[in-house]
Design a protein around this motif. Structure first.
Motif, mmCIF file in Angstrom:
data_model
loop_
_atom_site.group_PDB
_atom_site.id
_atom_site.type_symbol
_atom_site.label_atom_id
_atom_site.label_comp_id
_atom_site.label_asym_id
_atom_site.label_seq_id
_atom_site.Cartn_x
_atom_site.Cartn_y
_atom_site.Cartn_z
ATOM 1 N N PRO A 85 0.815 -1.227 0.000
ATOM 2 C CA PRO A 85 0.000 0.000 0.000
ATOM 3 C C PRO A 85 0.844 1.271 0.000
ATOM 4 O O PRO A 85 0.532 2.221 -0.728
ATOM 5 C CB PRO A 85 -0.831 -0.124 1.280
ATOM 6 C CG PRO A 85 -0.857 -1.571 1.580
ATOM 7 C CD PRO A 85 0.442 -2.115 1.105
ATOM 8 N N LEU A 86 1.915 1.293 0.798
ATOM 9 C CA LEU A 86 2.761 2.485 0.827
ATOM 10 C C LEU A 86 3.456 2.701 -0.507
ATOM 11 O O LEU A 86 3.573 3.851 -0.982
ATOM 12 C CB LEU A 86 3.809 2.355 1.940
ATOM 13 C CG LEU A 86 3.314 2.591 3.364
ATOM 14 C CD1 LEU A 86 4.430 2.316 4.367
ATOM 15 C CD2 LEU A 86 2.804 4.012 3.528
ATOM 16 N N PHE A 87 3.891 1.625 -1.139
ATOM 17 C CA PHE A 87 4.553 1.769 -2.432
ATOM 18 C C PHE A 87 3.598 2.347 -3.474
ATOM 19 O O PHE A 87 3.985 3.214 -4.270
ATOM 20 C CB PHE A 87 5.101 0.412 -2.904
ATOM 21 C CG PHE A 87 5.873 0.497 -4.189
ATOM 22 C CD1 PHE A 87 7.196 0.884 -4.183
ATOM 23 C CD2 PHE A 87 5.270 0.185 -5.405
ATOM 24 C CE1 PHE A 87 7.921 0.967 -5.369
ATOM 25 C CE2 PHE A 87 5.970 0.266 -6.588
ATOM 26 C CZ PHE A 87 7.304 0.655 -6.568
ATOM 27 N N MET A 88 2.356 1.886 -3.481
ATOM 28 C CA MET A 88 1.370 2.411 -4.422
ATOM 29 C C MET A 88 1.068 3.889 -4.147
ATOM 30 O O MET A 88 0.922 4.693 -5.077
ATOM 31 C CB MET A 88 0.083 1.585 -4.345
ATOM 32 C CG MET A 88 0.255 0.120 -4.707
ATOM 33 S SD MET A 88 0.917 -0.130 -6.368
ATOM 34 C CE MET A 88 -0.446 0.502 -7.367
ATOM 35 N N ILE A 89 0.983 4.246 -2.871
ATOM 36 C CA ILE A 89 0.738 5.655 -2.520
ATOM 37 C C ILE A 89 1.912 6.530 -2.951
ATOM 38 O O ILE A 89 1.727 7.604 -3.565
ATOM 39 C CB ILE A 89 0.484 5.787 -1.006
ATOM 40 C CG1 ILE A 89 -0.835 5.106 -0.628
ATOM 41 C CG2 ILE A 89 0.457 7.259 -0.588
ATOM 42 C CD1 ILE A 89 -1.065 5.033 0.866
ATOM 43 N N ALA A 108 14.012 0.472 3.133
ATOM 44 C CA ALA A 108 15.078 1.150 2.392
ATOM 45 C C ALA A 108 15.459 0.387 1.130
ATOM 46 O O ALA A 108 15.800 0.992 0.110
ATOM 47 C CB ALA A 108 16.290 1.330 3.289
ATOM 48 N N ASN A 109 15.390 -0.920 1.167
ATOM 49 C CA ASN A 109 15.758 -1.728 0.013
ATOM 50 C C ASN A 109 14.702 -1.682 -1.089
ATOM 51 O O ASN A 109 15.022 -1.849 -2.270
ATOM 52 C CB ASN A 109 15.979 -3.175 0.451
ATOM 53 C CG ASN A 109 16.545 -4.037 -0.652
ATOM 54 O OD1 ASN A 109 17.451 -3.626 -1.381
ATOM 55 N ND2 ASN A 109 16.022 -5.235 -0.795
ATOM 56 N N ILE A 110 13.437 -1.442 -0.712
ATOM 57 C CA ILE A 110 12.348 -1.458 -1.697
ATOM 58 C C ILE A 110 12.070 -0.064 -2.260
ATOM 59 O O ILE A 110 11.883 0.113 -3.463
ATOM 60 C CB ILE A 110 11.078 -2.049 -1.064
ATOM 61 C CG1 ILE A 110 11.297 -3.531 -0.764
ATOM 62 C CG2 ILE A 110 9.863 -1.870 -1.980
ATOM 63 C CD1 ILE A 110 10.137 -4.194 -0.048
ATOM 64 N N SER A 126 18.338 4.127 -6.301
ATOM 65 C CA SER A 126 19.480 4.851 -6.869
ATOM 66 C C SER A 126 20.706 4.669 -5.985
ATOM 67 O O SER A 126 20.610 4.795 -4.754
ATOM 68 C CB SER A 126 19.156 6.338 -6.994
ATOM 69 O OG SER A 126 18.068 6.543 -7.877
ATOM 70 N N PRO A 127 21.869 4.372 -6.577
ATOM 71 C CA PRO A 127 23.077 4.117 -5.775
ATOM 72 C C PRO A 127 23.464 5.291 -4.876
ATOM 73 O O PRO A 127 23.985 5.083 -3.779
ATOM 74 C CB PRO A 127 24.157 3.855 -6.829
ATOM 75 C CG PRO A 127 23.403 3.408 -8.042
ATOM 76 C CD PRO A 127 22.108 4.150 -8.019
ATOM 77 N N GLU A 128 23.218 6.517 -5.329
ATOM 78 C CA GLU A 128 23.616 7.681 -4.533
ATOM 79 C C GLU A 128 22.622 8.001 -3.419
ATOM 80 O O GLU A 128 22.878 8.883 -2.590
ATOM 81 C CB GLU A 128 23.773 8.909 -5.432
ATOM 82 C CG GLU A 128 22.485 9.456 -6.025
ATOM 83 C CD GLU A 128 22.056 8.736 -7.305
ATOM 84 O OE1 GLU A 128 21.083 9.187 -7.936
ATOM 85 O OE2 GLU A 128 22.722 7.738 -7.663
ATOM 86 N N LYS A 129 21.488 7.278 -3.362
ATOM 87 C CA LYS A 129 20.461 7.566 -2.356
ATOM 88 C C LYS A 129 20.273 6.430 -1.346
ATOM 89 O O LYS A 129 19.492 6.576 -0.414
ATOM 90 C CB LYS A 129 19.115 7.852 -3.030
ATOM 91 C CG LYS A 129 19.123 9.066 -3.930
ATOM 92 C CD LYS A 129 17.763 9.248 -4.615
ATOM 93 C CE LYS A 129 17.793 10.436 -5.569
ATOM 94 N NZ LYS A 129 16.503 10.587 -6.284
ATOM 95 N N ILE A 130 20.953 5.308 -1.542
ATOM 96 C CA ILE A 130 20.740 4.168 -0.667
ATOM 97 C C ILE A 130 21.255 4.457 0.743
ATOM 98 O O ILE A 130 22.119 5.315 0.944
ATOM 99 C CB ILE A 130 21.414 2.899 -1.228
ATOM 100 C CG1 ILE A 130 22.930 3.095 -1.329
ATOM 101 C CG2 ILE A 130 20.813 2.513 -2.558
ATOM 102 C CD1 ILE A 130 23.676 1.864 -1.736
ATOM 103 N N THR A 131 20.723 3.722 1.701
ATOM 104 C CA THR A 131 21.131 3.880 3.094
ATOM 105 C C THR A 131 22.234 2.889 3.443
ATOM 106 O O THR A 131 22.623 2.054 2.619
ATOM 107 C CB THR A 131 19.926 3.679 4.034
ATOM 108 O OG1 THR A 131 19.395 2.360 3.840
ATOM 109 C CG2 THR A 131 18.848 4.711 3.753
ATOM 110 N N LEU A 132 22.709 2.979 4.665
ATOM 111 C CA LEU A 132 23.852 2.162 5.078
ATOM 112 C C LEU A 132 23.547 0.677 5.032
ATOM 113 O O LEU A 132 24.361 -0.118 4.550
ATOM 114 C CB LEU A 132 24.264 2.568 6.500
ATOM 115 C CG LEU A 132 25.410 1.786 7.120
ATOM 116 C CD1 LEU A 132 26.691 1.996 6.334
ATOM 117 C CD2 LEU A 132 25.606 2.214 8.579
ATOM 118 N N THR A 133 22.383 0.262 5.523
ATOM 119 C CA THR A 133 22.056 -1.167 5.565
ATOM 120 C C THR A 133 21.966 -1.759 4.162
ATOM 121 O O THR A 133 22.358 -2.906 3.951
ATOM 122 C CB THR A 133 20.730 -1.384 6.305
ATOM 123 O OG1 THR A 133 19.726 -0.543 5.726
ATOM 124 C CG2 THR A 133 20.878 -1.054 7.778
#
Length: 276
Positions: free
Chosen positions: A124-128, A213-215, A219-226
């Motif tokens: 649901p969050l992804f669709m929103i 964060a994974n879903i 973009s490589p420049e926006k990913i988080t540490l995990t």
């Protein structure tokens, strides 16, 4: 005889606790030890810590995009922490001081949200976010993490506000303060431990989160540490030494943070549990 029994009971308790601590910290110790082995000896050296530590894995990690992903996690974590503290103070104060049928339903809604499985919210969050055109942006993570951490933060602040005597605010109202001034000048300074506790829990939850964060961000420049730790393990190449070094650097801020803030956490949890 009873005194000697108590001494032996205390000794046995401490022995059990020390053994439990050693068992639970063994994976962390193995991670740190592997980080100092480097890629070349990560799998061949079977010892917990290497006899000749090397820093090649740490140097390789610091030359990579590790710092960029760590800064992304830091930025998102700080923004979410500020949002959660702000909204939790307002909502927690309202739930603690005011009584109405609507607020009772709101409290029940918070309990339901805390029991709601996180994974069911992904689609649901992804669709929103797709409809709002904020997928693959940090705002998708900020909004998700804020909504996920707010129920706990609100309940924490409500429990802490319940311990503050209302007579303190009544004296402020008699002296001419408005309800908002009473909250800002009288209640919040007394509740600083609860605010710090909410901030610590929120930041650590955001710092360690992986699934959203994974879903939501690709973009490589926006990913988080995990998510950035994934690149050290691939189908054709596994850089275990670098992955352990990156993981060690990743948990270092959390450990340092907890060492300095553990008094606030214990005090905030126990104070907020006295009433409510």
């Amino acid at each position: 005889m009873s005194g000697r029994k108590k001494i032996w009971k205390d000794i046995l308790t401490y022995v059990v606790l020390v053994i439990a601590v050693c068992i639970f910290t063994l994976p962390t110790a193995a991670m740190i030890g592997t980080a100092f082995k480097g890629d070349s000896r990560a799998l061949s050296d079977k010892g917990l810590f290497p006899s000749h530590p090397e820093l090649s894995a740490f140097r390789a990690v610091l030359r990579s995009d590790f710092m960029m992903s760590a800064l992304n996690s830091l930025k998102i974590g700080l923004v979410v922490t500020v949002f959660c503290i702000f909204f939790a103070i307002l909502a927690g104060y309202a739930l603690s001081r005011y009584r109405s049928r609507g607020l009772g339903s709101f409290q029940m809604g918070l309990l339901v949200l805390q029991m709601f499985p996180m994974m069911l919210m992904l689609m649901p969050l992804f669709m929103i976010f797709k409809a709002l055109r904020i997928t693959d942006t940090h705002w998708s993570l900020i909004l998700s993490y804020t909504s996920l951490n707010l129920p706990f933060s609100i309940w924490m602040m409500k429990g802490f506000f319940d311990t503050v005597p209302y007579e303190m605010e009544e004296s402020g109202l008699i002296d001419g303060c408005s309800p908002l001034q009473c909250m800002m000048k009288l209640v919040l300074p007394v509740s600083i431990t609860g605010i710090v506790t909410v901030g610590i829990f929120t930041f650590l939850n955001v710092w360690n989160e992986y699934t959203f964060a994974n879903i939501f961000v690709t973009s490589p420049e926006k990913i988080t540490l995990t998510v950035g730790l994934q690149k050290y393990v691939s189908k054709n190449l596994n850089s275990w030494g670098q992955m352990m070094a990156a993981s060690t650097l990743g948990i270092a801020p959390s450990i340092i943070f907890l060492l300095f803030a553990q008094k606030h956490i214990v005090r905030g949890l126990t104070s907020g549990a006295v009433k409510g």
